[in-house]
Design an enzyme around this catalytic site. Structure first.
Site, PDB file in Angstrom:
ATOM      1  N   HIS A  66       0.855  -1.190   0.000  1.00  0.00           N
ATOM      2  CA  HIS A  66       0.000   0.000   0.000  1.00  0.00           C
ATOM      3  C   HIS A  66       0.886   1.234   0.000  1.00  0.00           C
ATOM      4  O   HIS A  66       1.878   1.303   0.724  1.00  0.00           O
ATOM      5  CB  HIS A  66      -0.896  -0.028   1.249  1.00  0.00           C
ATOM      6  N   ARG A  90      -2.661   1.281  -4.568  1.00  0.00           N
ATOM      7  CA  ARG A  90      -2.393  -0.157  -4.575  1.00  0.00           C
ATOM      8  C   ARG A  90      -2.474  -0.679  -6.004  1.00  0.00           C
ATOM      9  O   ARG A  90      -2.974  -0.013  -6.894  1.00  0.00           O
ATOM     10  CB  ARG A  90      -3.420  -0.896  -3.693  1.00  0.00           C
ATOM     11  N   LYS A 137      -5.773  -0.442  -8.482  1.00  0.00           N
ATOM     12  CA  LYS A 137      -6.678   0.531  -7.881  1.00  0.00           C
ATOM     13  C   LYS A 137      -6.674   1.813  -8.713  1.00  0.00           C
ATOM     14  O   LYS A 137      -5.864   1.985  -9.614  1.00  0.00           O
ATOM     15  CB  LYS A 137      -6.275   0.831  -6.437  1.00  0.00           C
ATOM     16  N   ASP A 182      -6.023   8.578  -7.119  1.00  0.00           N
ATOM     17  CA  ASP A 182      -6.662   9.266  -5.984  1.00  0.00           C
ATOM     18  C   ASP A 182      -5.749  10.404  -5.555  1.00  0.00           C
ATOM     19  O   ASP A 182      -4.544  10.214  -5.372  1.00  0.00           O
ATOM     20  CB  ASP A 182      -6.878   8.276  -4.836  1.00  0.00           C
ATOM     21  N   CYS A 208      -5.171  11.873  -2.799  1.00  0.00           N
ATOM     22  CA  CYS A 208      -4.433  11.792  -1.535  1.00  0.00           C
ATOM     23  C   CYS A 208      -3.086  11.101  -1.711  1.00  0.00           C
ATOM     24  O   CYS A 208      -2.138  11.364  -0.965  1.00  0.00           O
ATOM     25  CB  CYS A 208      -5.258  11.091  -0.464  1.00  0.00           C
ATOM     26  N   TYR A 209      -2.978  10.220  -2.718  1.00  0.00           N
ATOM     27  CA  TYR A 209      -1.715   9.520  -2.938  1.00  0.00           C
ATOM     28  C   TYR A 209      -0.668  10.408  -3.603  1.00  0.00           C
ATOM     29  O   TYR A 209       0.471   9.980  -3.795  1.00  0.00           O
ATOM     30  CB  TYR A 209      -1.951   8.246  -3.744  1.00  0.00           C
ATOM     31  N   ASP A 267     -10.478  13.807  -4.448  1.00  0.00           N
ATOM     32  CA  ASP A 267      -9.914  12.550  -4.942  1.00  0.00           C
ATOM     33  C   ASP A 267      -9.786  12.587  -6.456  1.00  0.00           C
ATOM     34  O   ASP A 267      -8.711  12.423  -7.031  1.00  0.00           O
ATOM     35  CB  ASP A 267     -10.847  11.427  -4.460  1.00  0.00           C
ATOM     36  N   ASP A 284     -12.557  17.562   0.559  1.00  0.00           N
ATOM     37  CA  ASP A 284     -12.544  17.421   2.011  1.00  0.00           C
ATOM     38  C   ASP A 284     -11.172  17.826   2.532  1.00  0.00           C
ATOM     39  O   ASP A 284     -10.228  18.031   1.762  1.00  0.00           O
ATOM     40  CB  ASP A 284     -12.914  15.999   2.447  1.00  0.00           C
ATOM     41  N   HIS A 321      -8.115  15.252   1.634  1.00  0.00           N
ATOM     42  CA  HIS A 321      -7.558  15.343   0.291  1.00  0.00           C
ATOM     43  C   HIS A 321      -6.938  16.721   0.029  1.00  0.00           C
ATOM     44  O   HIS A 321      -6.000  16.838  -0.764  1.00  0.00           O
ATOM     45  CB  HIS A 321      -8.633  15.034  -0.753  1.00  0.00           C
TER      46      HIS A 321
END
Length: 529
Positions: free
Chosen positions: A331, A379, A382, A385, A387-388, A436, A443, A446
């Site tokens: 992850h 991941r 996936k 996103d 946040c990554y 995202d 939010d 993020h």
């Protein structure tokens, strides 16, 4: 009820409906994406939630246009929409499908296809679509909507209605996300000093550490977020309210005989626990020796770092990535926690290179950057996103420092341009806040990590050999970093202007530059506890 936020400066009025935001966000996003956010919230384990995952709704025109349909939920007065055409064409890499595609269709591949089609119009500039409201920079990329993001983050520091009781254990995180994001945007956060201290004081337990809320058990994630929030506001009373001796005793109680840390007393072993604990020990200048009653002493361990690097090495998976514990799925956020943890007590070219298979990790991290989106997934198989942008994007300065060795010569191993374009084109909500992906709501989580990822893409962090540093303590390596802005040529190559810049982020502590050094220096002057 609607919550209105304004600052001392004369700015436009921003009104948000908090309940509708949360409801729409939760309905629009699959559990498999929401569960990743539990990583920093100290929420349920990822594996426990993944079985409930649902597919992301199809990326229809309604998805990408939903921001414009909710004027009764969000309204901004005083700043008209603008429809400025791109100054330069978007590179084909970010507007075309991947050159190599697997013809086998699966639920995962179909979901990825929907996400690509959702992002492509934003990456391409939405030519001909009047809903492209952002003014664009000289490279045809949306400008950083600084003032709107400031308004949004200030809003998240307001009052929450009773329906938000479910996130009560995340209150230290709500503070950290907002304060860190505001600081990176150049905002003075000193006006929040008293409120932050008053909020966090009752969260601290007499036995050491902070809980997520009133009367809650001390937890590594909550303690990390609380201490970082107190560090950001730079107030002597904030530093002094931390019971460092009790914190040291509590951290000793969660240090395990195999070298790992649990998230709480009796909790799960987790790379998050290792990272958060070592950040707390380093920032607060706590003794490296374990307390006499630490359970780890029974196994012959003497310090907090004993056995830690070996345990982290066991978390690396066959893919090359890093899981939360040995045997867990790789992850991106766990990879960052592992790398940053190693960098608290050793030079990157020693700690990371000694304990991890770096080529395998580089291969895994590289595969997380998506094309044509340009952002990162957390991941294998996936979706991208925002946040990554930090959790994976923040790994690169640490990895590059490990590969550079004592010479410190920088080497770029990832597409900074891709991440900049994804964040500015796809992750900015036109009413403020980062998200995202285009179909998601903004939010604080993020917003904070999107801005931190943007900082990683825009700036250079270089590890400096400790022999030329004034930090000679056993936990000094975490402070041996230097930061610099990209050159004009690099900015042009990455598609942003000087007005799109955000502040420096410390690659280990995820704090605005200078905050960690200032905090450590304050506690280093204290004799004992």
């Amino acid at each position: 009820m609607p919550i209105s936020t304004s600052s001392r400066k004369k700015r436009r009025k921003v009104v948000f409906n908090l309940l509708k935001m949360q409801s729409a966000s939760n309905q629009a996003r699959p559990e498999s994406e929401k569960l990743d956010e539990g990583l920093s919230l100290g929420g349920p384990r990822l594996e426990e939630l993944s079985s409930e995952a649902e597919d992301l709704p199809a990326a229809t025109s309604q998805d990408v246009e939903e921001d414009s349909e909710d004027e009764e939920e969000f309204t901004i007065e005083g700043q008209p929409d603008q429809d400025v055409r791109p100054q330069q064409p978007t590179p084909a890499l970010f507007t075309s499908l991947p050159p190599i595609r697997d013809e086998l269709e699966t639920a995962t591949s179909l979901l990825q296809e929907k996400t690509i089609q959702e992002c492509l119009p934003f990456l391409a500039g939405m030519d001909g679509d009047k809903k492209s409201t952002f003014e664009r920079n000289s490279h045809g990329v949306p400008k950083l909507q600084r003032e709107m993001h400031i308004d949004f983050l200030q809003f998240t520091l307001g009052h929450y209605p009773s329906q938000f009781a479910g996130i009560d254990a995340s209150r230290p995180w709500i503070l950290y996300w907002a304060l860190n994001g505001l600081f990176l945007l150049g905002q003075d956060v000193r006006e929040y000093r008293l409120r932050v201290i008053q909020t966090l004081t009752p969260f601290q337990n007499a036995t050491g550490g902070f809980g997520g809320g009133h009367g809650q058990t001390s937890h590594c994630a909550a303690s990390y977020a609380a201490v970082l929030s107190l560090a950001i506001i730079n107030e002597t009373d904030a530093y002094n309210m931390i019971d460092r001796k009790a914190m040291w005793q509590w951290l000793g109680s969660i240090k395990q005989p195999d070298g790992s840390f649990t998230m709480a007393v009796g909790g799960e072993k987790d790379v998050r626990g290792a990272y958060c604990s070592m950040v707390l020990i380093t920032l607060l200048n706590l003794p490296l020796a374990l307390p006499p009653d630490s359970p780890a002493r029974a196994a012959g361990l003497d310090t907090f770092t004993d056995g830690l690097g070996t345990w982290i090495s066991r978390c690396q998976t066959f893919e090359g990535g890093i899981g939360g514990a040995p045997g867990n799925e790789a992850h991106g956020a766990y990879a960052f926690c592992a790398l940053a943890c190693l960098c608290t007590f050793s030079e990157p070219y020693n700690g990371i290179s000694h304990h991890l298979d770096v080529p395998a990790l580089v291969s895994w991290l590289s595969a997380r950057q998506m094309q044509p989106e340009g952002g990162f997934a957390g991941r294998t198989n996936k979706l991208v996103d925002g946040c990554y942008s930090h959790w994976v994007g923040g790994c690169w300065p640490l990895i590059e420092a490990a590969l550079a060795g004592p010479s410190g010569l920088p080497t770029d191993l990832w597409s900074r341009e891709g991440l900049v374009r994804y964040l500015l084109s796809c992750c900015q909500n036109k009413r403020g806040g980062m998200r995202d992906k285009p179909s998601a709501r903004p939010d604080g989580y993020h917003s904070c990590y999107g801005l931190a990822g943007l900082s990683a893409a825009q700036n250079h962090s270089v590890y400096v050999d400790p022999t030329v540093s004034d930090q000679a303590t056993s936990l000094g390596p975490a402070f041996n970093w230097m930061a610099s802005h990209a050159t004009e040529a690099e900015m042009d190559a990455c598609g942003y202007d000087a007005t799109d810049r955000v502040g420096f982020v410390h690659p280990v502590f995820v704090l605005p530059w200078g905050v960690a050094e200032r905090t450590r220096a304050y506690f280093a002057q204290k004799a004992g506890f």
